[in-house]
Design a protein around this motif. Structure first.
Motif, PDB file in Angstrom:
ATOM      1  N   GLY A 135     -44.778  26.236 -57.217  1.00  0.00           N
ATOM      2  CA  GLY A 135     -43.432  26.823 -57.004  1.00  0.00           C
ATOM      3  C   GLY A 135     -43.148  28.045 -57.749  1.00  0.00           C
ATOM      4  N   LEU A 136     -43.561  28.014 -59.111  1.00  0.00           N
ATOM      5  CA  LEU A 136     -43.313  29.133 -59.865  1.00  0.00           C
ATOM      6  C   LEU A 136     -43.941  30.314 -59.556  1.00  0.00           C
ATOM      7  N   LEU A 139     -42.370  31.763 -56.205  1.00  0.00           N
ATOM      8  CA  LEU A 139     -41.128  32.176 -56.506  1.00  0.00           C
ATOM      9  C   LEU A 139     -41.293  33.679 -57.155  1.00  0.00           C
ATOM     10  N   ASP A 288     -50.164  22.819 -62.898  1.00  0.00           N
ATOM     11  CA  ASP A 288     -48.972  22.885 -62.531  1.00  0.00           C
ATOM     12  C   ASP A 288     -47.790  22.181 -63.293  1.00  0.00           C
ATOM     13  N   SER A 289     -47.024  22.720 -63.945  1.00  0.00           N
ATOM     14  CA  SER A 289     -45.729  21.781 -64.799  1.00  0.00           C
ATOM     15  C   SER A 289     -46.437  21.190 -66.049  1.00  0.00           C
ATOM     16  N   HIS A 375     -38.182  26.620 -66.030  1.00  0.00           N
ATOM     17  CA  HIS A 375     -38.801  26.155 -64.626  1.00  0.00           C
ATOM     18  C   HIS A 375     -38.903  24.647 -64.723  1.00  0.00           C
ATOM     19  N   THR A 376     -38.919  24.145 -65.946  1.00  0.00           N
ATOM     20  CA  THR A 376     -39.213  22.476 -65.974  1.00  0.00           C
ATOM     21  C   THR A 376     -38.521  21.788 -67.232  1.00  0.00           C
ATOM     22  N   VAL A 454     -33.042  26.884 -62.913  1.00  0.00           N
ATOM     23  CA  VAL A 454     -33.240  27.439 -61.311  1.00  0.00           C
ATOM     24  C   VAL A 454     -32.585  26.671 -60.341  1.00  0.00           C
ATOM     25  N   ASN A 483     -32.716  29.134 -57.301  1.00  0.00           N
ATOM     26  CA  ASN A 483     -33.894  29.782 -56.625  1.00  0.00           C
ATOM     27  C   ASN A 483     -33.670  29.991 -55.121  1.00  0.00           C
ATOM     28  N   TYR A 572     -44.317  12.582 -60.612  1.00  0.00           N
ATOM     29  CA  TYR A 572     -42.746  12.822 -60.674  1.00  0.00           C
ATOM     30  C   TYR A 572     -42.584  13.239 -59.230  1.00  0.00           C
ATOM     31  N   LYS A 573     -43.324  14.060 -58.638  1.00  0.00           N
ATOM     32  CA  LYS A 573     -43.135  14.211 -56.948  1.00  0.00           C
ATOM     33  C   LYS A 573     -43.282  13.085 -56.039  1.00  0.00           C
ATOM     34  N   GLU A 671     -37.388  17.179 -60.729  1.00  0.00           N
ATOM     35  CA  GLU A 671     -37.791  18.548 -59.831  1.00  0.00           C
ATOM     36  C   GLU A 671     -36.707  19.672 -60.198  1.00  0.00           C
ATOM     37  N   ALA A 672     -37.290  20.731 -61.200  1.00  0.00           N
ATOM     38  CA  ALA A 672     -36.182  21.688 -61.336  1.00  0.00           C
ATOM     39  C   ALA A 672     -35.372  22.418 -60.400  1.00  0.00           C
ATOM     40  N   SER A 673     -36.055  22.609 -59.300  1.00  0.00           N
ATOM     41  CA  SER A 673     -35.346  23.053 -58.150  1.00  0.00           C
ATOM     42  C   SER A 673     -36.159  22.678 -56.736  1.00  0.00           C
ATOM     43  N   GLY A 674     -37.207  23.002 -56.723  1.00  0.00           N
ATOM     44  CA  GLY A 674     -37.981  22.899 -55.599  1.00  0.00           C
ATOM     45  C   GLY A 674     -37.774  24.196 -54.810  1.00  0.00           C
ATOM     46  N   THR A 675     -38.738  24.547 -53.897  1.00  0.00           N
ATOM     47  CA  THR A 675     -38.509  25.844 -52.909  1.00  0.00           C
ATOM     48  C   THR A 675     -38.904  25.447 -51.483  1.00  0.00           C
TER      49      THR A 675
HETATM   50  O1  CBF Z   1     -38.630  27.550 -60.356  1.00  0.00           O
HETATM   51  C1  CBF Z   1     -39.924  27.603 -59.309  1.00  0.00           C
HETATM   52  C2  CBF Z   1     -40.427  26.137 -59.201  1.00  0.00           C
HETATM   53  O2  CBF Z   1     -41.274  26.157 -60.396  1.00  0.00           O
HETATM   54  C3  CBF Z   1     -41.768  25.054 -60.833  1.00  0.00           C
HETATM   55  O3  CBF Z   1     -42.821  24.669 -59.637  1.00  0.00           O
HETATM   56  C4  CBF Z   1     -42.900  24.893 -61.927  1.00  0.00           C
HETATM   57  O4  CBF Z   1     -43.868  25.225 -62.020  1.00  0.00           O
HETATM   58  N1  CBF Z   1     -42.063  24.658 -62.997  1.00  0.00           N
HETATM   59  C5  CBF Z   1     -40.715  23.457 -60.844  1.00  0.00           C
HETATM   60  O5  CBF Z   1     -41.615  22.481 -60.722  1.00  0.00           O
HETATM   61  C6  CBF Z   1     -39.959  23.648 -59.239  1.00  0.00           C
HETATM   62  O6  CBF Z   1     -39.203  22.760 -59.303  1.00  0.00           O
HETATM   63  C7  CBF Z   1     -39.406  25.080 -59.085  1.00  0.00           C
HETATM   64  O7  CBF Z   1     -38.885  25.285 -58.104  1.00  0.00           O
END
Ligand code: CBF
Length: 833
Positions: A135-136, A139, A288-289, A375-376, A454, A483, A572-573, A671-675
């Protein structure tokens, strides 16, 4: 099924006759010219790769002219610009996207057709530029597209990784990682800029010196120098707007080869320095995260930030010489998460040690230039670097961090909470303990003008739960920018049928103003439009079914409900929540094979961080359960489960337009946002999800009645967590108990009992940290609602259309305009040709 009952014929998807014949002819000639004179082959002999290279060379003719115009306009106007620092840019493939943005796709397709070639087939030759995890990074790529499209002066800065995110193979159901050498044979989009090479110091020690006026100063004696070589990738804005630059730094040795060592007979040692320096940009960390916490990772971060800041200073000095008074009004720097935090002390150091400014002057500039996006909230993702690593690699930066910290604690903190040492240790950049650590997020918050989350819920949690004390000090520092994703890639390029429908109902400007798609809403009740919409979906499903057959060897029926969960694999997903539901559905089908259910295909795609064992176990479990179900004749093909290997941007472009259901099932608050949730909705999938991240805003737009929301809310999760006992849920729900216990048997892994037990163990013995069992019943109920609605074709079509039509606010153009207005105070610039 909807497709089969279509009564009114949908409009043809782009009539060839609309393409200008003269343009096709000219394009064809250009491609042939490049094939002969750039690539050195002929149409008779050319491989697909050669055709693709000739196509890129043709497109580049257009791009580089526009790039020069853009750069000249910005230089002439001495415009304020944003500098987007990101350790990841997940660009994917560029050919179709660039052609689309230049409005040349149809011309190119027709030109290639005249050579007997299919453009999609030729574009399969392009490797994904997978310089990001998920995601990051994606984005950042969408933001580059929007920055260029909206004509904002900008540069994206990152790392020119030799190897992107690993290529995933699935062997006997298990993930195997393979290197991704995306530019082994060169990448025709990028240009090396040797004139902008930088030399970056590293290691060594700091010497205290006394200046003639008696003041103390620090002199850094680095132990090595690394060369930073810039590669520029032009990012084309839509419809003739500006071309932005993505500048990625490759590390090299300052000495190509040590001749002295070589002459003394040390043939291998002569290469050592070179390969150590080159290691820095060798590979993207596949996490990731979660944090890698490795010395090399900090070196990577420092390396690209140091190169980028020198580049920024060089450009600034071209028009302002050594007068830094306008620096903060000309330069905005955005930190994409904490990965580029080291840019803060590096700018301080450059201004003080190399440009001769006082500490106060340097701080004034630095604290007005930086902004930070979080982002998290996951604690393991908040970077903390051991002080001893700093002492070894960046001793002067550590000294500056101590100084920033000292002034912060004895300034604003002491003023607000006099004598409160507890508050000081909470807010300090340095974490005390056996191993002292530098808290990078604290450094970001203390320095930045703005700190944003986000999505609305995430930004609230950032302010209230993650940084509540900083928010007391500076309440206005914290803000939200939800986002967004670029509609050029995520509708126009990847779903041409839907794009054509929008052209018809909303006019041709919707890719620049996604709110215009709202026009479809008024047709959502009309059968003719429902049929057309569902025919587009069906065609996309037919295409995906073909890809699934090729990649997984599994036959799936495009009339079945396509239920999709594609994203990184993380507890967490909750891909394992999805899996438990599939097992329960399978169990009920075995008990009653004749029950009237909608045939369903569950589609997964996910990479697990190589060291994340449980995530890899979940991939294995999905494959094992899928293998069993797909081959069980008793259930008459009513259920299929496929795991598509090596999920990446180019696969997402095929999968997302074909989805009926988008699984967005993270534990609320994680989940901060998800895209991908936005991309799915835009393409007419209904969200089956929790009230988490941007799901909340999606449902606000599209209506809760058009999606399937389930599970605990953020507040409920926070309340339940301290007293949560997964055994209560396990013991109380027969079905849940049965499927969890099934994981212990060898039913899905014949001859290997216990092969799936780690999942059960994490859910019961390890306390089920992400509340899978607590949400199971409600998840199952949401699926039952989805099943019911899918049987009502008209209702489903209407909901799908409303989802797609109401996603206007999730265009990344809106996000970028929010940043430009509220954070960067940046104006767009029309480009002179
Ligand atoms: O903001 C973009 C995305 O970033 C992450 O993927 C990240 O790496 N921290 C978050 O997990 C996503 O929720 C977010 O949409």
């Amino acid at each position: 099924a909807a497709a089969k009952t279509t009564t009114s014929a949908p409009k043809a998807v782009k009539a060839t006759s609309t393409v200008d014949k003269a343009q096709v002819k000219a394009f064809k000639e250009q491609v042939e010219k490049h094939l002969r004179t750039t690539i050195g082959t002929s149409p008779e002999k050319a491989s697909k790769l050669a055709w693709w290279q000739a196509l890129v060379a043709t497109v580049n003719e257009d791009i580089f002219g526009r790039l020069t115009d853009t750069q000249q306009t910005h230089a002439k106007n001495d415009t304020r610009a944003v500098h987007y620092l990101s350790a990841e840019f997940l660009m994917g493939r560029l050919t179709i996207n660039n052609l689309t943005n230049l409005e040349k796709f149809d011309v190119a397709r027709e030109a290639l057709k005249e050579f007997g070639l299919d453009i999609n087939d030729i574009c399969e030759e392009e490797p994904d530029m997978a310089l990001g995890n998920g995601g990051l990074g994606r984005l950042a790529a969408c933001f580059m597209d929007s920055l260029a499209t909206c004509n904002y002066p900008c540069v994206g800065y990152g790392i020119h990784y030799e190897n992107g995110l690993f290529r995933q193979e699935i062997r006997a159901g298990k993930q195997v990682e393979r290197p991704d050498s995306w530019r082994e044979y060169g990448c025709p989009w990028e240009v090396c800029r040797p004139e902008s090479v930088q030399n970056i110091p590293l290691g060594g020690y700091v010497e205290k010196q006394t200046a003639p006026d008696g003041s103390q100063c620090s002199v850094w004696h680095p132990s090595s120098m690394i060369k930073g070589v810039p590669w520029d990738i032009p990012v084309v804005g839509y419809r003739g707007s500006s071309v932005a630059i993505l500048r990625l730094w490759e590390s090299r040795s300052t000495e190509q080869f040590n001749w002295d060592v070589f002459n003394a007979g040390g043939y291998v040692d002569a290469q050592t320095e070179k390969s150590l320096a080159e290691t820095i940009s060798k590979v993207l960390y596949p996490n990731d995260s979660t944090e890698a916490g490795k010395e090399l990772r900090l070196t990577q971060q420092y390396f690209f930030c140091a190169c980028s800041l020198r580049d920024i200073l060089r450009r600034y000095k071209r028009s302002h010489h050594n007068d830094f008074s306008e620096f903060a009004s000309k330069i905005a720097i955005q930190l994409n998460d904490t990965h580029p935090t080291i840019a803060i002390p590096e700018l301080m150091r450059l201004l003080i040690d190399e440009e001769g400014l006082s500490y106060e002057q340097a701080w004034d500039i630095t604290s007005k230039s930086f902004n930070y996006t979080n982002h998290t909230l996951l604690p393991e993702a908040l970077e903390k670097w051991p002080v001893y690593i700093f002492e070894k690699l960046l001793p002067r930066h550590l000294e500056l961090i101590y100084e920033i910290n000292f002034r912060f604690l004895n300034g604003p903190v002491e003023a607000k909470w006099p004598g409160n040492n507890e508050m000081k240790s909470k807010l300090s950049i340095i974490e005390e303990g056996e191993v002292r650590k530098v808290r990078m997020a604290n450094l970001c918050v203390i320095t930045s003008e703005h700190v944003n989350g986000v999505a609305k819920i995430h930004s609230k949690l950032v302010k209230e739960d993650l940084f509540p004390d900083y928010a007391q000090l500076w309440p206005n520092k914290f803000c939200n920018v939800t986002n967004g994703v670029t509609p050029r890639r995520w509708i126009l390029s990847c779903n041409r049928g839907l794009a054509e429908l929008y052209n018809d109902v909303a006019g041709k400007d919707w890719p620049l103003d996604l709110d215009k798609c709202e026009a479809l809403k008024k047709y959502a009740d009309k059968k003719e439009y429902q049929d057309r919409f569902m025919k587009i979906k069906h065609d996309n499903k037919v295409a995906l079914a073909k890809t699934i057959k090729e990649l997984c060897g599994v036959e799936v029926d495009p009339n079945a409900l396509f239920d999709v969960q594609v994203k990184r694999l993380h507890e967490y997903k909750r891909q394992h929540l999805n899996l438990l539901y599939i097992m329960s559905l399978y169990k009920s089908l075995l008990e009653d094979p004749d029950q009237d259910i909608v045939p369903q295909v569950f589609i997964f795609g996910a990479k697990a961080a190589p060291a994340y064992t449980l995530a890899k176990d979940i991939i294995f479990a999905i494959n094992a359960v899928g293998e069993k179900i797909n081959n069980d004749l008793r259930i008459k093909g009513k259920l299929k489960v496929v795991f598509i290997p090596n999920y990446r941007v180019s696969l997402a472009e095929k999968i997302i337009p074909a989805a009926d259901i988008s699984e967005q099932i993270s534990t609320a608050g994680y989940e901060a946002s998800g895209t991908s949730n936005m991309k799915f909705s835009m393409n007419g999938a209904l969200t089956l999800g929790t009230m988490d991240g941007a799901n909340i805003e999606i449902v606000e737009q599209a209506g809760i009645e058009n999606n399937f929301i389930f599970g605990l809310s953020v507040e409920e999760v926070q309340k339940l967590k301290p007293r949560y006992n997964p055994w209560d849920y396990y013991n109380a729900d027969h079905d849940l108990k049965a499927v969890v216990d099934w994981l212990d048997s060898d039913f899905f892994t014949p001859g290997q009992p216990g092969a799936l037990s780690s999942i059960k163990s994490s859910l019961l013995n390890n306390g089920d940290p992400f509340l899978v069992l607590a949400d199971f019943a409600s998840y199952k109920a949401a699926h039952q609602r989805a099943q019911k609605m899918f049987k009502d074709k008209a209702k489903w079509a209407k909901a799908a259309m409303i989802n797609s039509a109401t996603m206007g606010i999730f265009s990344s153009d809106r996000s970028i305009k929010d940043y430009a207005t509220n954070i960067w105070t940046l104006k767009s610039q029309l480009i002179k040709k």
